[in-house]
Design a protein around this motif. Structure first.
Motif, PDB file in Angstrom:
ATOM      1  N   ARG A  43     -12.631 -28.347  48.535  1.00 45.32           N
ATOM      2  CA  ARG A  43     -12.430 -27.075  49.256  1.00 45.32           C
ATOM      3  C   ARG A  43     -13.525 -26.875  50.297  1.00 45.32           C
ATOM      4  O   ARG A  43     -13.255 -26.480  51.432  1.00 45.32           O
ATOM      5  CB  ARG A  43     -12.414 -25.912  48.249  1.00 45.32           C
ATOM      6  CG  ARG A  43     -12.215 -24.571  48.870  1.00 45.32           C
ATOM      7  CD  ARG A  43     -10.787 -24.413  49.349  1.00 45.32           C
ATOM      8  NE  ARG A  43     -10.620 -23.066  49.880  1.00 45.32           N
ATOM      9  CZ  ARG A  43      -9.922 -22.802  50.956  1.00 45.32           C
ATOM     10  NH1 ARG A  43      -9.275 -23.746  51.578  1.00 45.32           N
ATOM     11  NH2 ARG A  43      -9.824 -21.576  51.392  1.00 45.32           N
ATOM     12  N   ALA A  44     -14.775 -27.159  49.931  1.00 41.00           N
ATOM     13  CA  ALA A  44     -15.884 -27.017  50.875  1.00 41.00           C
ATOM     14  C   ALA A  44     -15.709 -27.974  52.057  1.00 41.00           C
ATOM     15  O   ALA A  44     -15.940 -27.596  53.211  1.00 41.00           O
ATOM     16  CB  ALA A  44     -17.210 -27.261  50.173  1.00 41.00           C
ATOM     17  N   ARG A  45     -15.283 -29.210  51.786  1.00 43.24           N
ATOM     18  CA  ARG A  45     -15.054 -30.172  52.875  1.00 43.24           C
ATOM     19  C   ARG A  45     -13.966 -29.675  53.823  1.00 43.24           C
ATOM     20  O   ARG A  45     -14.115 -29.758  55.049  1.00 43.24           O
ATOM     21  CB  ARG A  45     -14.650 -31.534  52.312  1.00 43.24           C
ATOM     22  CG  ARG A  45     -15.782 -32.308  51.718  1.00 43.24           C
ATOM     23  CD  ARG A  45     -15.392 -33.753  51.432  1.00 43.24           C
ATOM     24  NE  ARG A  45     -14.198 -33.893  50.614  1.00 43.24           N
ATOM     25  CZ  ARG A  45     -14.196 -33.947  49.282  1.00 43.24           C
ATOM     26  NH1 ARG A  45     -15.338 -33.870  48.608  1.00 43.24           N
ATOM     27  NH2 ARG A  45     -13.067 -34.080  48.611  1.00 43.24           N
ATOM     28  N   GLU A  79     -19.709 -33.358  56.709  1.00 44.24           N
ATOM     29  CA  GLU A  79     -18.706 -33.317  55.644  1.00 44.24           C
ATOM     30  C   GLU A  79     -19.210 -34.038  54.392  1.00 44.24           C
ATOM     31  O   GLU A  79     -19.059 -33.550  53.273  1.00 44.24           O
ATOM     32  CB  GLU A  79     -17.407 -33.946  56.127  1.00 44.24           C
ATOM     33  CG  GLU A  79     -16.281 -33.824  55.137  1.00 44.24           C
ATOM     34  CD  GLU A  79     -14.965 -34.358  55.676  1.00 44.24           C
ATOM     35  OE1 GLU A  79     -14.000 -34.363  54.889  1.00 44.24           O
ATOM     36  OE2 GLU A  79     -14.881 -34.763  56.855  1.00 44.24           O
ATOM     37  N   LEU A  80     -19.827 -35.178  54.575  1.00 42.31           N
ATOM     38  CA  LEU A  80     -20.367 -35.911  53.432  1.00 42.31           C
ATOM     39  C   LEU A  80     -21.533 -35.153  52.806  1.00 42.31           C
ATOM     40  O   LEU A  80     -21.641 -35.063  51.580  1.00 42.31           O
ATOM     41  CB  LEU A  80     -20.801 -37.314  53.862  1.00 42.31           C
ATOM     42  CG  LEU A  80     -21.223 -38.274  52.762  1.00 42.31           C
ATOM     43  CD1 LEU A  80     -20.219 -38.333  51.622  1.00 42.31           C
ATOM     44  CD2 LEU A  80     -21.441 -39.660  53.349  1.00 42.31           C
ATOM     45  N   GLU A  87     -21.720 -33.777  48.887  1.00 42.63           N
ATOM     46  CA  GLU A  87     -22.781 -34.153  47.948  1.00 42.63           C
ATOM     47  C   GLU A  87     -23.538 -32.930  47.433  1.00 42.63           C
ATOM     48  O   GLU A  87     -23.838 -32.834  46.237  1.00 42.63           O
ATOM     49  CB  GLU A  87     -23.753 -35.137  48.610  1.00 42.63           C
ATOM     50  CG  GLU A  87     -23.147 -36.476  48.953  1.00 42.63           C
ATOM     51  CD  GLU A  87     -22.620 -37.242  47.752  1.00 42.63           C
ATOM     52  OE1 GLU A  87     -23.138 -37.055  46.633  1.00 42.63           O
ATOM     53  OE2 GLU A  87     -21.688 -38.035  47.929  1.00 42.63           O
ATOM     54  N   LEU A  88     -23.834 -31.981  48.305  1.00 41.84           N
ATOM     55  CA  LEU A  88     -24.603 -30.805  47.872  1.00 41.84           C
ATOM     56  C   LEU A  88     -23.783 -29.895  46.961  1.00 41.84           C
ATOM     57  O   LEU A  88     -24.320 -29.342  45.992  1.00 41.84           O
ATOM     58  CB  LEU A  88     -25.130 -30.040  49.088  1.00 41.84           C
ATOM     59  CG  LEU A  88     -26.169 -30.779  49.936  1.00 41.84           C
ATOM     60  CD1 LEU A  88     -26.632 -29.892  51.091  1.00 41.84           C
ATOM     61  CD2 LEU A  88     -27.346 -31.247  49.094  1.00 41.84           C
ATOM     62  N   VAL A  89     -22.503 -29.732  47.241  1.00 40.90           N
ATOM     63  CA  VAL A  89     -21.655 -28.914  46.360  1.00 40.90           C
ATOM     64  C   VAL A  89     -21.496 -29.606  45.006  1.00 40.90           C
ATOM     65  O   VAL A  89     -21.565 -28.967  43.953  1.00 40.90           O
ATOM     66  CB  VAL A  89     -20.290 -28.608  47.012  1.00 40.90           C
ATOM     67  CG1 VAL A  89     -19.317 -28.000  46.011  1.00 40.90           C
ATOM     68  CG2 VAL A  89     -20.477 -27.667  48.198  1.00 40.90           C
TER      69      VAL A  89
END
Length: 144
Positions: free
Chosen positions: A22-24, A45-46, A50-52
């Motif tokens: 969803r975040a991406r 995007e990457l 990774e952070l989410v």
């Protein structure tokens, strides 16, 4: 929930296995609207993914808490911040072997970002992990 300004965008994604995707999707749409160059968009995007994912795995936040994502742009570059209710920690990429299935997230962030770090949330519990990618990230943090 989303809050938008001309050069800034903020939303909260629900905790769960769909949060990184969803975040991406939200990030990709905003970067398309902002006409961010494809290389910077791919890196951002990457980074957000990774952070989410790290916020889901390591924050220790209760299931009902959302994960905040903030984007800011300047001259083609993007700052990505992911906030959660977990404690501020000293972040360092893990040393992994080729057989490890996890532990590469921060190494990926460090490789893609000009600068990145962690700071306490200004008005509440938790932290925000941030990364600056793209051309403006080389100009210093004063502009962010």
């Amino acid at each position: 929930m989303a809050i938008a300004h001309a050069d800034e965008y903020f939303w909260i994604v629900p905790r769960g296995h769909r949060a990184p995707g969803r975040a991406r999707a939200l990030l990709r749409e905003r970067l398309r609207v902002w006409r961010v160059d494809p290389d910077t968009a791919d890196a951002a995007e990457l980074v957000v993914s990774e952070l989410v994912t790290n916020a889901l795995r390591h924050s220790g936040a209760p299931q009902g808490r959302g994960i905040g994502v903030r984007l800011a742009r300047r001259k083609g570059g993007v700052r990505v911040e992911v906030s959660d209710a977990g404690a501020v920690v000293d972040l360092a990429p893990q040393v992994t072997t080729e057989c490890d299935e996890r532990g590469r997230g921060l190494a990926i962030v460090a490789a893609l970002a000009e600068r990145w770090g962690c700071l306490p949330r200004p008005h509440g519990i938790g932290k925000a992990v941030w990364a600056e990618v793209g051309p403006s990230s080389q100009e210093g943090s004063a502009s962010w």
